[in-house]
Design an enzyme around this catalytic site. Structure first.
Site, PDB file in Angstrom:
ATOM      1  N   GLY A 232       8.418  10.828   4.339  1.00  0.00           N
ATOM      2  CA  GLY A 232       8.593  12.248   4.658  1.00  0.00           C
ATOM      3  C   GLY A 232      10.057  12.617   4.692  1.00  0.00           C
ATOM      4  N   ASN A 233      10.343  13.756   5.263  1.00  0.00           N
ATOM      5  CA  ASN A 233      11.749  14.174   5.408  1.00  0.00           C
ATOM      6  C   ASN A 233      11.898  15.008   6.673  1.00  0.00           C
ATOM      7  OD1 ASN A 233      11.379  17.085   4.676  1.00  0.00           O
ATOM      8  ND2 ASN A 233      10.665  16.139   2.766  1.00  0.00           N
ATOM      9  N   ARG A 234      13.111  15.448   6.931  1.00  0.00           N
ATOM     10  CA  ARG A 234      13.404  16.069   8.229  1.00  0.00           C
ATOM     11  C   ARG A 234      13.129  17.563   8.291  1.00  0.00           C
ATOM     12  NH1 ARG A 234      16.211  12.453  11.219  1.00  0.00           N
ATOM     13  NH2 ARG A 234      17.311  10.831  10.072  1.00  0.00           N
ATOM     14  N   SER A 235      12.548  18.131   7.258  1.00  0.00           N
ATOM     15  CA  SER A 235      12.304  19.580   7.269  1.00  0.00           C
ATOM     16  C   SER A 235      11.319  19.950   8.386  1.00  0.00           C
ATOM     17  CB  SER A 235      11.730  20.006   5.920  1.00  0.00           C
ATOM     18  OG  SER A 235      11.378  21.363   5.978  1.00  0.00           O
TER      19      SER A 235
END
Ligand code: CTP
Length: 458
Positions: A232-235
């Site tokens: 995933g990512n930090r958005s």
């Protein structure tokens, strides 16, 4: 607000007291903003009889404080928030009455109360009748403000006064007052950026997106490794949700294609959940083309942080810990680039084989680290109308922050660096551009005119 101005990034409190010169404070507010300052207005009760709070609220985009006991929408005491956050307080015009109150520390009005409660430098620009200014009481009060309290005084000028007489008492020229604010702040550090400042008032908008379908993607995608793990990512989805809210406020019908988000979507939007790049792609393409083959949306704003890589294979059962794990990743499809091709009718093997009608406005975001140099090429490669690039390695401009500092690249070759803004302000400014482009598009269709220069260069 001007990012290059002498007050860029500063928060200035403008105190207005009950003089006939109060109307000049409206122009002073505009000049302070033109120098890049975020400005909140404080008014004594009598000042509100000279100039309307609505004008000042619309121009400053903050609630006007005129009541010492008034609370901000979030429950904080308005003038205390301003006192704590201001980089400078400028009282212009300052009446003889106010000078007397301030010289004696009598906090009966919101301007005096804020000055007393603040460590910010204070600039005072008196304005009154000539005889009043010459009176020893006034002279003593002005001297006290300057000598005992360290206020900078911008002396009134000689000129025609409201009384019909000529004398010294006319409010100083506004550029001199702005200069005094710049000098008072000097190179002090910014006291309170962002959320510590009073909340911005959402501008009252006409419904310039009524009848439009706006699709916003928000949040990050999650690419499964096994049934419990993902890449995933930090958005967080904050930027996308702010855009969706702003589009609803302007009357649009809004669909949010939501990946993993940690903020609530606004009420009134249709939500389509799409956590992987593949499901997000399917959801966006589904919205893009209506059953009759025409455009299913007027604007697509891809604020989602879509994964660039995903595991080539997803394990059916949870991977057990053993030795090292090597994952093979493959590139994901570029959703926006595909949408760009479909819109233009240049999608190889695409079902349509012709451009979408009416042509939707496409907006991309580019999260970069360090330099925005790649943004113009991204805009071109993806075939979008606008690309908002930001440097996510900056503390005030990345995932999860309430603010954003973007540079807006447009298809006509412009690059417009916007100052540090709240995500709501970025959303609003972006929708100004989108609404303008949609109006231009429709005007062109109605006149059946030749394609614009932009369209022919596609
Ligand atoms: N985007 C997309 N599909 C992808 C990746 C990105 O639609 N697979 C969209 C994003 O939603 C964003 C824009 O493309 O609006 C730019 O995303 P970004 O990650 O900055 O660009 P990339 O094309 O992924 O380029 P790079 O990884 O080289 O930075």
């Amino acid at each position: 607000m001007n990012a290059e101005g002498r007050l860029a990034g500063r928060f200035v409190a403008l105190g207005i007291t009950g003089s006939i010169a109060a109307y000049k404070a409206v122009e002073l507010l505009r000049l302070l903003r033109a120098e890049g300052a975020d400005v909140a207005v404080l008014m004594t009760q009598s000042a509100t009889r000279f100039v309307g709070t609505l004008t000042l609220e619309a121009l400053s985009r903050h609630a006007v404080e005129s009541d010492v006991l008034a609370l901000q929408p979030d429950g904080r005491i308005g003038h205390v928030v301003i006192a704590d956050a201001a980089d400078a307080i400028v009282v212009a015009p300052a009446t003889a009455h106010w000078l007397g109150m301030m010289a004696n520390g009598i906090a009966g009005d919101v301007v005096t109360a804020t000055c007393l409660a603040s460590a910010a430098p204070v600039v005072v620009a008196p304005a009154m009748d000539g005889e009043m200014y010459e009176h020893p009481a006034t002279r003593r009060n002005v001297a006290r403000l300057h000598e005992d309290f360290g206020c900078a005084i911008v002396d009134p000028e000689l000129g025609a006064l409201a009384s019909g007489q000529t004398g010294v008492g006319r409010l100083a020229a506004l550029p001199l007052i702005v200069d005094a604010v710049v000098a008072a702040i000097g190179d002090r550090p910014i006291r309170a950026p962002g959320a510590a400042r009073p909340a911005l008032v959402e501008p009252r908008h006409e419904e310039d997106l009524a009848g439009r379908h706006v699709v916003v993607t928000a949040g990050g995608t999650a690419e499964p490794i096994d049934p419990v793990r993902f890449i995933g990512n930090r958005s967080t989805g904050k930027m996308g949700m702010a855009i969706a809210q702003a589009a609803l406020d302007r009357g649009a019908s809004v669909t949010i294609v939501a990946g993993l988000v940690s903020v609530a979507p606004p009420e009134g939007a249709r939500i389509v959940r799409a956590e992987t790049t593949e499901t997000m792609r399917a959801a966006v393409l589904h919205e893009l083309v209506a059953p009759d083959g025409g455009a299913g949306l007027d604007a697509l704003i891809m604020a989602a942080a879509v994964a660039d890589f995903r595991p080539r294979l997803t394990a059916d059962t949870k991977l057990a810990r053993g030795g090292p794990l090597v994952l093979e990743l493959e590139a994901t499809p570029d959703i926006l680039a595909e949408v760009g091709r479909i819109s233009r009718g240049s999608d190889v093997g695409g079902a349509l084989g012709r451009a979408l009608e009416p042509r939707p406005v496409l907006v991309g975001f580019a999260a970069e680290t360090g330099s925005l140099a790649r943004a113009p090429e991204k805009l071109r490669a993806k075939g979008v109308d606008l690309l908002l690039a930001n440097d996510v390695s900056q503390a005030d401009s990345g995932f999860g922050t309430d603010t954003n500092r973007v540079t807006v690249y447009s298809r006509d070759g412009d690059a417009d660096p916007w100052p540090l803004l709240s995500k709501h302000e970025v959303a609003d400014r972006l929708l100004d551009l989108v609404a303008g482009r949609l109006d231009e598009r429709d005007a062109g269709r109605q006149t059946g005119g030749a394609p614009s220069a932009q369209e022919t260069t596609r």
